[in-house]
Design a protein around this motif. Structure first.
Motif, short mmCIF file in Angstrom:
data_model
loop_
_atom_site.label_atom_id
_atom_site.label_comp_id
_atom_site.label_asym_id
_atom_site.label_seq_id
_atom_site.Cartn_x
_atom_site.Cartn_y
_atom_site.Cartn_z
N VAL A 249 0.84 -1.20 0.00
CA VAL A 249 0.00 0.00 0.00
C VAL A 249 0.88 1.25 0.00
CG1 VAL A 249 -1.60 1.39 1.37
CG2 VAL A 249 -2.04 -1.04 1.05
N SER A 250 1.92 1.25 0.85
CA SER A 250 2.81 2.40 0.94
C SER A 250 3.52 2.66 -0.38
CB SER A 250 3.83 2.17 2.06
OG SER A 250 4.72 3.26 2.14
N LEU A 251 4.01 1.59 -1.03
CA LEU A 251 4.67 1.74 -2.33
C LEU A 251 3.72 2.30 -3.37
CD1 LEU A 251 6.76 -1.56 -2.62
CD2 LEU A 251 7.66 0.76 -2.62
N TRP A 252 2.51 1.76 -3.40
CA TRP A 252 1.50 2.24 -4.36
C TRP A 252 1.21 3.72 -4.14
CZ3 TRP A 252 -3.79 3.01 -2.57
CH2 TRP A 252 -4.65 3.47 -3.58
N GLN A 253 1.06 4.13 -2.89
CA GLN A 253 0.76 5.53 -2.61
C GLN A 253 1.92 6.45 -2.98
OE1 GLN A 253 -0.43 5.01 1.57
NE2 GLN A 253 -2.49 5.62 1.00
N ARG A 254 3.14 5.99 -2.76
CA ARG A 254 4.30 6.83 -3.05
C ARG A 254 4.60 6.93 -4.53
NH1 ARG A 254 8.96 4.42 0.41
NH2 ARG A 254 7.54 2.64 0.66
N THR A 255 4.32 5.87 -5.30
CA THR A 255 4.64 5.90 -6.72
C THR A 255 3.48 6.39 -7.58
OG1 THR A 255 3.95 3.59 -7.00
CG2 THR A 255 6.27 3.99 -6.45
N GLY A 256 2.24 6.20 -7.12
CA GLY A 256 1.09 6.61 -7.91
C GLY A 256 0.78 5.71 -9.08
N VAL A 257 1.40 4.53 -9.13
CA VAL A 257 1.19 3.61 -10.25
C VAL A 257 -0.23 3.04 -10.20
CG1 VAL A 257 2.02 1.58 -8.98
CG2 VAL A 257 2.27 1.66 -11.46
N THR A 258 -0.77 2.70 -11.34
CA THR A 258 -2.03 1.98 -11.41
C THR A 258 -1.74 0.51 -11.11
OG1 THR A 258 -2.85 3.49 -13.10
CG2 THR A 258 -3.97 1.37 -12.91
N ALA A 259 -2.51 -0.09 -10.21
CA ALA A 259 -2.23 -1.46 -9.79
C ALA A 259 -3.42 -2.38 -10.05
CB ALA A 259 -1.86 -1.50 -8.30
N LEU A 260 -3.12 -3.55 -10.60
CA LEU A 260 -4.13 -4.58 -10.85
C LEU A 260 -3.64 -5.85 -10.18
CD1 LEU A 260 -6.83 -4.84 -12.45
CD2 LEU A 260 -5.49 -5.80 -14.32
N LEU A 261 -4.37 -6.32 -9.17
CA LEU A 261 -3.94 -7.42 -8.32
C LEU A 261 -4.87 -8.62 -8.44
CD1 LEU A 261 -2.35 -8.56 -5.71
CD2 LEU A 261 -4.22 -7.49 -4.42
N VAL A 262 -4.29 -9.80 -8.64
CA VAL A 262 -5.03 -11.06 -8.48
C VAL A 262 -4.68 -11.64 -7.12
CG1 VAL A 262 -5.06 -13.48 -9.17
CG2 VAL A 262 -5.42 -11.73 -10.87
N THR A 263 -5.69 -12.00 -6.34
CA THR A 263 -5.48 -12.63 -5.05
C THR A 263 -6.65 -13.57 -4.77
OG1 THR A 263 -5.18 -12.27 -2.67
CG2 THR A 263 -6.57 -10.69 -3.85
N HIS A 264 -6.39 -14.59 -3.94
CA HIS A 264 -7.47 -15.46 -3.47
C HIS A 264 -7.88 -15.09 -2.05
CE1 HIS A 264 -6.07 -18.11 -6.80
NE2 HIS A 264 -7.36 -18.35 -6.88
N ASP A 265 -7.25 -14.07 -1.50
CA ASP A 265 -7.47 -13.67 -0.11
C ASP A 265 -8.42 -12.47 -0.08
OD1 ASP A 265 -7.22 -12.53 2.47
OD2 ASP A 265 -5.23 -13.39 2.73
N VAL A 266 -9.65 -12.68 0.35
CA VAL A 266 -10.65 -11.61 0.37
C VAL A 266 -10.21 -10.47 1.27
CG1 VAL A 266 -13.04 -11.02 0.93
CG2 VAL A 266 -12.53 -13.22 -0.14
N GLU A 267 -9.69 -10.79 2.44
CA GLU A 267 -9.23 -9.76 3.37
C GLU A 267 -8.10 -8.93 2.76
OE1 GLU A 267 -6.83 -10.42 7.22
OE2 GLU A 267 -8.89 -10.19 7.92
N GLU A 268 -7.19 -9.58 2.05
CA GLU A 268 -6.09 -8.88 1.39
C GLU A 268 -6.62 -7.90 0.35
OE1 GLU A 268 -2.08 -10.64 0.46
OE2 GLU A 268 -3.07 -10.87 -1.50
N ALA A 269 -7.57 -8.34 -0.45
CA ALA A 269 -8.17 -7.47 -1.46
C ALA A 269 -8.79 -6.23 -0.83
CB ALA A 269 -9.21 -8.25 -2.26
N LEU A 270 -9.51 -6.42 0.27
CA LEU A 270 -10.17 -5.31 0.93
C LEU A 270 -9.18 -4.39 1.64
CD1 LEU A 270 -13.22 -7.23 2.42
CD2 LEU A 270 -13.27 -5.57 0.55
N PHE A 271 -8.07 -4.93 2.09
CA PHE A 271 -7.06 -4.13 2.77
C PHE A 271 -6.29 -3.25 1.79
CE2 PHE A 271 -2.83 -3.56 4.74
CZ PHE A 271 -3.21 -3.05 5.97
N LEU A 272 -6.12 -3.74 0.54
CA LEU A 272 -5.26 -3.07 -0.42
C LEU A 272 -6.00 -2.17 -1.42
CD1 LEU A 272 -2.85 -6.01 -1.39
CD2 LEU A 272 -2.35 -4.11 0.15
#
Length: 265
Positions: free
Chosen positions: A192-215
């Motif tokens: 999250v910190s890296l994404w906020q500092r770089t401003g990059v567009t991010a597309l994530l595949v995950t099987h972890d629902v909590e992880e998806a909601l956290f990020l």
């Protein structure tokens, strides 16, 4: 303080690219027959947005990431980055996989430098390697070999190797999937910190629902294969997020219901 925050947010939004996935369908040829994988998928991602993709194992999420990365063309439909058709791989879109895939004979600095070396610009752009290692907090490990790193550190090297190319779209294929639970929680916060500092567009595949909601800003839920979008859920909570947040817990319950797992929660 407010002015500084607004300035940081403005630069954050400007750094990433827009992504348009327009009526994309895809299939694999297996034993002379077409196996449908994606069915009429349309997603619009704004510059600087963080979008997570959730769905049953094998439904086609990682295949969609391959299409976004330009590693293969879709059977039908189109994909565009900042309005330009995606027809193949390009340095503005980089992929981070579940396995860091570091070269064991190369030191951390040399692993991160691979992209610049391949482009023939390392000699004049060495500072970008140093900056990427600083960004992921591994400057003091620049001369270490992969076998001397923990799993989380190795994945941070993989992230630095991606970020050194100044990507506009970061494609994340379960990058934390092989980490132990405590390291994974730490790496989620760092991502999250890296994404906020770089401003990059991010597309994530995950099987972890909590992880998806956290990020993520948005969570897109897919059906079983061939994948169709069953829900596009906005996660309108500020960062940093807290795992005990009642609203996130309710979203988790809804998503598990969409995945047919609500009886387990």
């Amino acid at each position: 303080m407010v002015a500084t925050a607004l300035a940081e947010q403005a630069s954050f939004i400007a750094a990433g690219a827009s992504l348009d996935i327009d009526h994309v369908s895809h299939a694999f040829d297996i034993d002379g027959k077409a196996l449908p994988v994606l069915d009429d998928v349309s997603i619009t991602v704004a510059p600087g947005e963080f979008v997570a993709l959730l769905g049953p194992s094998g439904c086609g999420k990682s295949t969609l990431l391959r299409l976004v990365a330009g590693l293969e063309p879709p059977r039908s439909g189109s994909l565009r980055e900042d309005g330009v058709a995606i027809t193949g791989p390009f340095p503005s879109r980089v992929v981070v996989f579940q396995d860091p895939t570091l070269f064991p004979w190369r030191k951390v600095w040399d692993n991160v430098a691979l992209g610049l070396e391949a482009q023939g610009i390392l000699k004049t752009q060495r500072h970008r390697v140093d900056a990427a290692l600083e960004l992921v907090g591994l400057s003091s490990f620049r001369n270490a070999y992969p076998h001397q790193l923990s799993g989380g550190m190795a994945q941070r090297v993989a992230l630095a190797r991606a970020l050194v190319n100044d990507p506009k779209i970061l494609v994340l294929d379960e990058p934390l999937g092989k980490l132990d639970s405590l390291t994974r929680i730490t790496m989620q916060a760092e991502l999250v910190s890296l994404w906020q500092r770089t401003g990059v567009t991010a597309l994530l595949v995950t099987h972890d629902v909590e992880e998806a909601l956290f990020l993520a800003n948005r969570v897109i839920v897919f059906s079983d294969r061939p994948a169709k979008i069953t829900a596009d859920i906005a996660v309108d909570r500020p960062y940093p997020r807290h795992r005990g947040d009642a609203h996130l817990a309710e979203l988790r319950r809804q998503i598990l219901g969409l995945l047919g797992l609500d009886a387990t929660w």
